[in-house]
Design a protein around this motif. Structure first.
Motif, short mmCIF file in Angstrom:
data_model
loop_
_atom_site.label_atom_id
_atom_site.label_comp_id
_atom_site.label_asym_id
_atom_site.label_seq_id
_atom_site.Cartn_x
_atom_site.Cartn_y
_atom_site.Cartn_z
N MET A 112 1.87 2.93 -9.04
CA MET A 112 0.74 3.30 -8.18
C MET A 112 -0.51 3.53 -9.01
SD MET A 112 2.41 6.16 -5.71
CE MET A 112 4.09 6.03 -5.15
N GLU A 113 -1.63 3.26 -8.40
CA GLU A 113 -2.93 3.59 -8.97
C GLU A 113 -3.75 4.19 -7.83
OE1 GLU A 113 -5.69 4.42 -11.60
OE2 GLU A 113 -3.89 3.35 -12.25
N ALA A 114 -4.23 5.42 -8.03
CA ALA A 114 -4.94 6.12 -6.97
C ALA A 114 -6.28 6.63 -7.49
CB ALA A 114 -4.10 7.29 -6.47
N ASN A 115 -7.28 6.60 -6.60
CA ASN A 115 -8.57 7.18 -6.96
C ASN A 115 -9.28 7.65 -5.70
OD1 ASN A 115 -10.44 4.96 -6.00
ND2 ASN A 115 -9.16 3.82 -7.44
N TRP A 116 -10.18 8.59 -5.89
CA TRP A 116 -10.91 9.21 -4.79
C TRP A 116 -12.41 9.15 -5.05
CZ3 TRP A 116 -8.85 11.45 -0.36
CH2 TRP A 116 -7.44 11.49 -0.33
N GLN A 117 -13.16 8.92 -4.01
CA GLN A 117 -14.61 9.03 -4.01
C GLN A 117 -14.95 10.02 -2.90
OE1 GLN A 117 -16.71 7.47 -6.17
NE2 GLN A 117 -14.90 6.67 -7.19
N GLY A 118 -15.20 11.24 -3.26
CA GLY A 118 -15.45 12.28 -2.26
C GLY A 118 -14.20 12.52 -1.44
N SER A 119 -14.30 12.39 -0.12
CA SER A 119 -13.16 12.66 0.75
C SER A 119 -12.33 11.41 1.07
CB SER A 119 -13.65 13.27 2.07
OG SER A 119 -14.46 12.35 2.76
N GLU A 120 -12.65 10.28 0.43
CA GLU A 120 -11.93 9.03 0.70
C GLU A 120 -11.17 8.56 -0.54
OE1 GLU A 120 -14.45 6.16 2.57
OE2 GLU A 120 -15.07 7.57 4.12
N GLY A 121 -9.90 8.27 -0.33
CA GLY A 121 -9.06 7.83 -1.43
C GLY A 121 -8.39 6.50 -1.15
N VAL A 122 -8.06 5.79 -2.24
CA VAL A 122 -7.32 4.53 -2.15
C VAL A 122 -6.11 4.67 -3.06
CG1 VAL A 122 -7.36 2.06 -2.60
CG2 VAL A 122 -9.41 3.19 -1.69
N ILE A 123 -4.94 4.36 -2.50
CA ILE A 123 -3.70 4.38 -3.27
C ILE A 123 -3.12 2.97 -3.21
CG2 ILE A 123 -1.42 5.40 -3.57
CD1 ILE A 123 -2.46 7.84 -1.94
N ASN A 124 -3.10 2.30 -4.35
CA ASN A 124 -2.49 0.97 -4.48
C ASN A 124 -1.04 1.16 -4.91
OD1 ASN A 124 -4.82 -1.01 -4.20
ND2 ASN A 124 -5.62 0.42 -5.73
N GLU A 125 -0.12 0.51 -4.18
CA GLU A 125 1.31 0.63 -4.48
C GLU A 125 1.91 -0.77 -4.69
OE1 GLU A 125 2.48 4.50 -1.76
OE2 GLU A 125 2.56 2.53 -0.81
N TRP A 126 2.65 -0.94 -5.80
CA TRP A 126 3.34 -2.19 -6.07
C TRP A 126 4.84 -1.88 -6.16
CZ3 TRP A 126 -1.12 -0.62 -8.64
CH2 TRP A 126 -2.25 -1.37 -8.37
N PHE A 127 5.59 -2.38 -5.19
CA PHE A 127 7.03 -2.13 -5.08
C PHE A 127 7.81 -3.26 -5.72
CE2 PHE A 127 5.10 0.17 -1.64
CZ PHE A 127 5.91 1.27 -1.39
N VAL A 128 8.90 -2.92 -6.42
CA VAL A 128 9.87 -3.90 -6.92
C VAL A 128 11.25 -3.38 -6.51
CG1 VAL A 128 10.86 -5.07 -8.92
CG2 VAL A 128 8.41 -4.50 -8.89
N TYR A 129 11.94 -4.16 -5.66
CA TYR A 129 13.26 -3.78 -5.14
C TYR A 129 14.36 -4.33 -6.04
CZ TYR A 129 10.75 -2.29 -0.99
OH TYR A 129 9.89 -1.65 -0.13
N ASP A 130 15.55 -3.74 -5.93
CA ASP A 130 16.68 -4.14 -6.77
C ASP A 130 17.14 -5.57 -6.53
OD1 ASP A 130 17.71 -3.45 -4.26
OD2 ASP A 130 19.45 -2.39 -5.06
N ASP A 131 16.77 -6.17 -5.38
CA ASP A 131 17.14 -7.57 -5.13
C ASP A 131 16.04 -8.54 -5.57
OD1 ASP A 131 15.17 -7.18 -3.22
OD2 ASP A 131 16.46 -7.56 -1.50
N GLY A 132 15.00 -8.00 -6.25
CA GLY A 132 13.92 -8.85 -6.76
C GLY A 132 12.72 -8.97 -5.83
#
Length: 186
Positions: free
Chosen positions: A76-96
């Motif tokens: 994950m990579e998260a950042n905030w600008q005042g009261s607004e935030g963005v959370i980027n999530e990159w998932f990798v599952y055990d089946d690829g």
């Protein structure tokens, strides 16, 4: 009154029915846990503080019986600008399989949050209190090439300044069909 006499009278079947109704009433009157039950717990979970910068997570998906059916890791990579935030999530599952989700979060004050993402239907609603945060939202969940609309009852608990334990119930037609357990670390 006559119905009550019939139910609790000498009729064994009536007694069982009456006791069954009492049990159902008792169970349905039991209150569920509310996020405000955690108001005095510490450390205090503030999304803007914890979800800021790089994070890593690992988790499992349990089916309705509790059996682990899937494992995954998230960067994950998260950042905030005042009261607004963005959370980027990159998932990798055990089946690829891989998956990306981008959350756009808005802090409304008083521990209230809203969030949106591409696979979230409408707006997620969140409320924090003490060390806990509860999200509720509907999602299109991909399963074996199909998509299912499900409801998430998502709880996060800040264990220490660097660790959150996240427990989610995945609900369809009012029944929990799966659970997700996730450990998020700074």
């Amino acid at each position: 009154m006559r119905l009550l006499n019939i139910l609790i009278g000498k009729n064994l079947m009536g007694r069982k029915l009456f006791l069954g109704c009492l049990m159902i009433g008792w169970l349905s009157s039991c209150s569920s846990v509310e996020v405000t039950d955690y108001k005095d717990t510490t450390p205090t979970l503030v999304l803007e503080s914890f979800f800021n910068g790089p994070l890593k997570a690992s988790g499992v998906v349990h089916d309705f019986s509790g059996k682990v059916i899937r494992k995954f890791n998230v960067t994950m990579e998260a950042n905030w600008q005042g009261s607004e935030g963005v959370i980027n999530e990159w998932f990798v599952y055990d089946d690829g399989e891989t998956q990306t989700r981008v959350w756009k979060i808005k802090a409304l004050g008083n521990g209230q949050y809203t969030g949106t993402a591409g696979d979230i239907l409408g707006t997620a609603l969140g409320q924090s209190s003490g060390s806990a945060l509860r999200w509720k939202y509907d999602m299109l969940l991909p399963v074996d090439g199909d998509e299912y609309q499900v409801h998430f009852d998502d709880w996060m608990f800040l264990v220490n300044d660097n660790t959150i334990i996240n427990q989610s119930d995945i609900i369809k037609f009012g029944v929990t069909v799966a659970q997700v357990t996730l450990i998020i670390q700074k």
